[in-house]
Design a protein around this motif. Structure first.
Motif, short mmCIF file in Angstrom:
data_model
loop_
_atom_site.label_atom_id
_atom_site.label_comp_id
_atom_site.label_asym_id
_atom_site.label_seq_id
_atom_site.Cartn_x
_atom_site.Cartn_y
_atom_site.Cartn_z
N THR A 13 0.79 -1.23 0.00
CA THR A 13 0.00 0.00 0.00
C THR A 13 0.83 1.28 0.00
N GLY A 14 2.10 1.20 0.40
CA GLY A 14 2.90 2.42 0.52
C GLY A 14 3.52 2.85 -0.80
N ASP A 15 4.12 4.03 -0.79
CA ASP A 15 4.86 4.52 -1.96
C ASP A 15 6.14 3.72 -2.17
N LEU A 16 6.68 3.80 -3.38
CA LEU A 16 8.04 3.31 -3.61
C LEU A 16 9.01 4.35 -3.07
N VAL A 17 10.09 3.88 -2.45
CA VAL A 17 11.06 4.79 -1.81
C VAL A 17 12.48 4.36 -2.16
N PRO A 18 13.45 5.29 -2.09
CA PRO A 18 14.84 4.91 -2.35
C PRO A 18 15.27 3.81 -1.40
N THR A 19 15.80 2.73 -1.94
CA THR A 19 16.14 1.55 -1.14
C THR A 19 17.40 0.91 -1.70
N PRO A 20 18.49 0.84 -0.92
CA PRO A 20 19.67 0.12 -1.41
C PRO A 20 19.41 -1.39 -1.37
N ILE A 21 19.85 -2.13 -2.40
CA ILE A 21 19.73 -3.59 -2.39
C ILE A 21 21.06 -4.22 -2.81
N GLN A 22 21.17 -5.51 -2.57
CA GLN A 22 22.39 -6.26 -2.90
C GLN A 22 22.21 -6.95 -4.24
N ARG A 23 23.25 -6.89 -5.07
CA ARG A 23 23.30 -7.70 -6.29
C ARG A 23 24.39 -8.74 -6.12
N ARG A 24 24.23 -9.88 -6.81
CA ARG A 24 25.28 -10.90 -6.70
C ARG A 24 26.51 -10.46 -7.50
N ASP A 25 27.67 -11.00 -7.15
CA ASP A 25 28.89 -10.75 -7.92
C ASP A 25 28.74 -11.37 -9.30
N VAL A 26 29.47 -10.83 -10.26
CA VAL A 26 29.39 -11.32 -11.63
C VAL A 26 30.03 -12.70 -11.72
N GLY A 27 29.20 -13.72 -12.02
CA GLY A 27 29.69 -15.10 -12.16
C GLY A 27 30.19 -15.33 -13.58
N ILE A 311 10.61 1.78 -35.25
CA ILE A 311 9.58 1.77 -34.20
C ILE A 311 10.23 1.82 -32.82
N GLY A 312 9.92 2.90 -32.08
CA GLY A 312 10.26 2.96 -30.66
C GLY A 312 8.97 3.21 -29.91
N SER A 313 9.07 3.25 -28.60
CA SER A 313 7.89 3.56 -27.80
C SER A 313 7.71 5.07 -27.72
N GLU A 314 6.48 5.53 -27.53
CA GLU A 314 6.20 6.94 -27.24
C GLU A 314 6.34 7.10 -25.74
N ILE A 315 7.30 7.91 -25.30
CA ILE A 315 7.64 7.87 -23.88
C ILE A 315 7.59 9.24 -23.22
N GLU A 316 7.45 9.20 -21.90
CA GLU A 316 7.64 10.38 -21.08
C GLU A 316 8.73 10.00 -20.08
N VAL A 317 9.92 10.60 -20.23
CA VAL A 317 11.03 10.26 -19.34
C VAL A 317 10.85 11.01 -18.03
N ILE A 318 10.97 10.29 -16.92
CA ILE A 318 10.76 10.90 -15.59
C ILE A 318 11.95 10.61 -14.68
N PRO A 319 12.20 11.49 -13.70
CA PRO A 319 13.18 11.15 -12.66
C PRO A 319 12.54 10.17 -11.68
N ALA A 320 13.38 9.47 -10.93
CA ALA A 320 12.87 8.46 -9.98
C ALA A 320 11.87 9.07 -8.99
N SER A 321 12.06 10.33 -8.64
CA SER A 321 11.17 10.96 -7.66
C SER A 321 9.72 11.05 -8.14
N LYS A 322 9.50 10.84 -9.44
CA LYS A 322 8.12 10.93 -9.99
C LYS A 322 7.47 9.56 -10.19
N ILE A 323 8.13 8.48 -9.73
CA ILE A 323 7.59 7.14 -9.96
C ILE A 323 6.18 6.98 -9.36
N ASN A 324 6.00 7.46 -8.14
CA ASN A 324 4.69 7.25 -7.50
C ASN A 324 3.59 8.04 -8.20
N ASP A 325 3.92 9.25 -8.68
CA ASP A 325 2.94 10.03 -9.47
C ASP A 325 2.63 9.29 -10.76
#
Ligand code: NAP
Ligand code: ZN
Length: 346
Positions: A13-27, A311-325
């Motif tokens: 139910t909450g907004d998306l927020v900046p969140t650090p996550i772990q990625r695996r090392d390159v195998g 053919i490309g997509s018709e897009i609106e580029v947004i900064p991450a801060s606008k994801i919830n909007d």
């Protein structure tokens, strides 16, 4: 392991927020991608909000990924540092079953590994493209042709392949009348691709407010489904209907629009059932089918087709801060026609 910045949901139910996550090392068979752009698909919203079932949080969505290879594992043969690449809705499959062997990894009998919210082979939960970097096994990374800019290419990795695959499979082309229901992210790609395949294309949208856009995208005709006369006028018209709508609609009304032997293919994935009256099928030997994204080989074929046809997509580029909007606007059918996150803003 290394840490990357993402935007992630922490609850249904909450907004998306900046969140650090772990990625695996390159195998040995992995590719490290610096993500440049990530599209926002309605499936991201269905998933993080739990429409399709409970999730584990935090969850960084995003399966329309375009970026640059910055590191490859010692055994990688198909990609090199500097390549322009994409990742779509899956990052692995068993590779052994009949469907994987046929290049239809999306229908892997053991279940494909989704780009986010899925259990990876190492037992961790996959995290998607609203992120600065991702590590993916080379077989699930495709090449983005030079003719396509990365921002307009990103949505092809889901919206493009999800519409290309059924259009191709059900034979959209010259002499075929194809209707696209819903002019959103998937719908607008379906219009462009079906038009490029040579089909006669009709958009069936809730209203006429996007009509000018629809015709500019390549549609030959445009009708509003909020007008009951549309269903009388178009009865028995279409060889193929692709339903991209994210909500439950009266599918029987749309089945009446098919010709003899016509097929209605659902790619829209609402949580609710779409009840079908069997007489809608019996009367006209009609088919009601579904289709899920496309295999890796077909995804590459689709990217090459889009590059060839401009053919490309018709897009609106947004900064991450606008994801919830952006999520709210997608839910209100107020998207023209795909939001794409500039991941430099993460
Ligand atoms: P989207 O951008 O939100 O587009 C959906 C469109 O459906 C809207 O723009 C709107 O078009 C129409 N619509 C929405 N609510 C409606 C309602 N209540 N009644 C009638 N029409 C309505 O979503 P998307 O990203 O294209 O995704 C569409 C669906 O496909 C989602 O359910 C998504 O999860 C699913 N999906 C499936 C696959 C697959 O592999 N099968 C892959 C990707 C996505 P108009 O304003 O023109 O009416
Ligand atoms: Zn998607």
């Amino acid at each position: 392991m290394f840490t990357v910045n993402t935007y992630a949901a922490t609850s249904p139910t909450g907004d998306l927020v900046p969140t650090p996550i772990q990625r695996r090392d390159v195998g040995p068979h992995d590719v490290l991608i610096e993500i440049k752009y990530a599209g926002i698909c309605h499936s991201d919203i269905h998933t993080v909000r739990g429409d399709w079932g409970p999730q584990s949080y935090p969850l960084a969505p995003g399966h329309e990924i375009a970026g640059i290879v910055t590191k490859v594992g010692s055994a990688v043969t198909t990609h090199t540092v500097g390549d322009r690449v994409g990742v779509g809705c899956m990052v692995n499959s068993c590779g052994q079953c009949t469907n994987c062997q046929a290049g239809e990894e999306q229908y892997c009998l053991a279940g494909n590994t989704g780009t986010y919210g899925a259990v990876d082979r190492d037992g961790t939960i996959t995290q998607g493209g609203y992120s600065t970097h991702i590590v993916v096994t080379e077989d699930f990374v495709v090449r983005i042709p030079d003719a396509l800019d990365l921002d307009v290419a990103a949505p092809l990795l889901c919206a493009g392949i999800t519409t290309y695959s059924p259009l191709h499979h059900w034979g959209a082309g010259p002499g075929k009348k194809v209707a696209i229901v819903g002019l959103g992210g998937l719908g607008h790609m379906a219009v462009k691709i079906a038009h490029a395949m040579g089909a006669e294309v009709t958009v069936l949208s809730q209203s006429l407010k996007k009509m000018e856009d629809g015709l500019n995208l390549g549609a030959d005709h445009y009708f509003a489904t909020n007008n009951p006369a549309t269903f009388e006028h178009l009865a028995g018209s279409f060889d193929l209907i692709i339903n991209t709508v994210s909500a439950a609609i009266d599918i029987n009304a749309y089945l009446q629009l098919l010709t003899l032997d016509g097929a209605l293919v659902n790619v829209g994935a609402p949580a609710e059932p779409l009840p079908v009256q069997v007489f809608s099928l019996i009367m006209g030997r009609r088919s009601f089918a579904g289709s899920m994204i496309g295999g890796i080989r077909e995804t590459q074929e689709m990217l090459d087709f889009c590059a060839e046809h401009g053919i490309g997509s018709e897009i609106e580029v947004i900064p991450a801060s606008k994801i919830n909007d952006a999520y709210e606007r997608v839910l209100a059918s107020d998207v023209r026609y795909r939001f794409v996150i500039d991941t430099a803003t993460l």
